[in-house]
Write a protein that holds these residues in place. Sequence first.
Motif, mmCIF file in Angstrom:
data_model
loop_
_atom_site.group_PDB
_atom_site.id
_atom_site.type_symbol
_atom_site.label_atom_id
_atom_site.label_comp_id
_atom_site.label_asym_id
_atom_site.label_seq_id
_atom_site.Cartn_x
_atom_site.Cartn_y
_atom_site.Cartn_z
ATOM 1 N N MET A 1 6.771 -18.835 4.530
ATOM 2 C CA MET A 1 7.189 -17.341 4.572
ATOM 3 C C MET A 1 8.385 -17.123 5.587
ATOM 4 N N ILE A 2 8.710 -18.021 6.587
ATOM 5 C CA ILE A 2 10.028 -17.604 7.391
ATOM 6 C C ILE A 2 11.338 -18.104 6.239
ATOM 7 N N PHE A 3 11.052 -19.363 5.766
ATOM 8 C CA PHE A 3 12.155 -19.548 5.137
ATOM 9 C C PHE A 3 12.413 -18.951 3.681
ATOM 10 N N ALA A 4 11.355 -18.304 3.078
ATOM 11 C CA ALA A 4 11.415 -17.148 2.165
ATOM 12 C C ALA A 4 12.130 -16.061 2.514
ATOM 13 N N THR A 5 11.931 -15.677 3.616
ATOM 14 C CA THR A 5 12.441 -14.406 4.384
ATOM 15 C C THR A 5 14.014 -14.495 4.511
ATOM 16 N N PHE A 6 14.094 -15.371 5.636
ATOM 17 C CA PHE A 6 15.442 -15.426 6.337
ATOM 18 C C PHE A 6 16.615 -16.212 5.481
ATOM 19 N N LEU A 7 16.184 -17.369 4.983
ATOM 20 C CA LEU A 7 17.391 -17.970 4.451
ATOM 21 C C LEU A 7 18.185 -17.493 3.243
ATOM 22 N N PRO A 8 17.735 -16.502 2.600
ATOM 23 C CA PRO A 8 18.372 -15.803 1.563
ATOM 24 C C PRO A 8 19.171 -14.462 2.133
ATOM 25 N N LEU A 9 19.072 -14.409 3.357
ATOM 26 C CA LEU A 9 19.647 -12.933 3.841
ATOM 27 C C LEU A 9 21.271 -13.201 3.369
ATOM 28 N N GLY A 10 21.849 -14.389 3.501
ATOM 29 C CA GLY A 10 23.299 -14.445 3.343
ATOM 30 C C GLY A 10 23.576 -13.803 1.688
ATOM 31 N N LEU A 11 22.612 -14.523 0.802
ATOM 32 C CA LEU A 11 22.746 -14.085 -0.540
ATOM 33 C C LEU A 11 22.864 -12.533 -1.022
ATOM 34 N N ARG B 1 25.782 -11.179 0.356
ATOM 35 C CA ARG B 1 26.989 -11.496 -0.777
ATOM 36 C C ARG B 1 26.920 -10.686 -1.816
ATOM 37 N N ARG B 2 25.636 -10.091 -2.364
ATOM 38 C CA ARG B 2 25.389 -9.442 -3.519
ATOM 39 C C ARG B 2 25.452 -7.919 -3.425
ATOM 40 N N ARG B 3 25.704 -7.611 -2.108
ATOM 41 C CA ARG B 3 25.405 -6.372 -1.447
ATOM 42 C C ARG B 3 24.147 -5.609 -1.983
ATOM 43 N N ALA B 4 23.207 -6.121 -1.786
ATOM 44 C CA ALA B 4 21.675 -6.121 -2.278
ATOM 45 C C ALA B 4 20.609 -5.343 -1.252
ATOM 46 N N HIS B 5 21.252 -5.218 0.156
ATOM 47 C CA HIS B 5 20.665 -4.747 1.455
ATOM 48 C C HIS B 5 20.368 -3.143 0.874
ATOM 49 N N ILE B 6 19.158 -2.838 1.497
ATOM 50 C CA ILE B 6 18.875 -1.174 1.321
ATOM 51 C C ILE B 6 19.751 -0.505 2.053
ATOM 52 N N TRP C 1 34.484 -0.491 7.577
ATOM 53 C CA TRP C 1 34.130 -0.610 9.120
ATOM 54 C C TRP C 1 32.869 -0.755 9.667
ATOM 55 N N ILE C 2 31.995 -0.337 8.822
ATOM 56 C CA ILE C 2 30.389 -0.639 9.207
ATOM 57 C C ILE C 2 30.251 -2.052 9.279
ATOM 58 N N MET C 3 30.900 -2.890 8.646
ATOM 59 C CA MET C 3 30.719 -4.186 8.383
ATOM 60 C C MET C 3 31.155 -4.996 9.921
ATOM 61 N N LEU C 4 31.824 -4.328 10.664
ATOM 62 C CA LEU C 4 32.017 -5.239 11.980
ATOM 63 C C LEU C 4 31.015 -4.905 12.855
ATOM 64 N N PRO C 5 30.253 -3.471 13.391
ATOM 65 C CA PRO C 5 29.201 -3.608 14.013
ATOM 66 C C PRO C 5 27.841 -4.454 13.558
ATOM 67 N N THR C 6 27.699 -4.491 12.216
ATOM 68 C CA THR C 6 26.639 -5.108 11.670
ATOM 69 C C THR C 6 26.930 -6.488 11.926
ATOM 70 N N ALA C 7 27.817 -6.970 11.856
ATOM 71 C CA ALA C 7 28.139 -8.266 11.961
ATOM 72 C C ALA C 7 27.804 -8.851 13.459
ATOM 73 N N VAL C 8 28.364 -8.028 14.233
ATOM 74 C CA VAL C 8 28.098 -8.076 15.568
ATOM 75 C C VAL C 8 26.601 -8.373 15.912
ATOM 76 N N VAL C 9 25.712 -7.202 15.415
ATOM 77 C CA VAL C 9 24.410 -7.211 15.621
ATOM 78 C C VAL C 9 23.912 -8.532 15.224
ATOM 79 N N ASP D 1 37.951 -12.232 -0.794
ATOM 80 C CA ASP D 1 36.991 -12.837 0.250
ATOM 81 C C ASP D 1 36.737 -14.175 -0.231
ATOM 82 N N GLY D 2 36.807 -14.377 -1.618
ATOM 83 C CA GLY D 2 36.040 -15.681 -2.109
ATOM 84 C C GLY D 2 34.393 -15.723 -2.200
ATOM 85 N N LEU D 3 33.791 -14.660 -1.864
ATOM 86 C CA LEU D 3 32.514 -14.670 -1.664
ATOM 87 C C LEU D 3 31.840 -14.303 -3.060
ATOM 88 N N ASP D 4 32.346 -13.607 -4.025
ATOM 89 C CA ASP D 4 31.913 -13.147 -5.390
ATOM 90 C C ASP D 4 31.828 -14.328 -6.287
#
Length: 173
Positions: A56-66, A69-74, A94-102, A164-167
């Motif tokens: 459950m931990i792997f299935a939940t946290f490892l795909p956060l990057g994907l 990348r797909r801008r699929a967060h709520i 600009w919201i990316m910076l504080p989110t990245a910091v958190v 950015d080379g991410l897509d």
Amino acid sequence: MRYLGRGVAGLSRWATIMGGLSIALMMAHVTADVAMRYIFNRPLSGTLTVVTYYYMIFATFLPLGLAERRRAHISVEVLTDMMPGRVQHHLRGWIMLPTAVVMGLVSWRTFDAAIKAWDLGATQVQGATRILVWPAYFALPLGTGLMALILLIRFASYLTGRPDGLDESEASR
């Protein structure tokens, strides 16, 4: 920046594959446990611990990057949809910076907890079985760290106007 983005995208793909693999393994493990329990009256020892501390931990946290990348967060755009397009663009940038910091702080703190669990040799006892659980602690800083890194790359891309080379579509160019 494009090469860094491609490298991070590759790490994100690898982490997502590991998350998907954990779901498949969880399904097989739980099925085997149920079959052993009801057919042979001998359940697999430690199933609950392995499911909750690994799969459950792997299935939940490892795909956060994907997901990032797909801008699929709520997201909720109640007010921002009423703003002009240019304001929306800059707000998203600009919201990316504080989110990245958190996310970076979450990654740092969970990495610290993972190191402590490793030093302690953290285990969980289920029945007569002692199962090492400290390796699963590293999934949290990996997933949140990837998300923070992707956000920082996107923020740098926003500031410079360079790709950015991410897509996926960008990576094929």
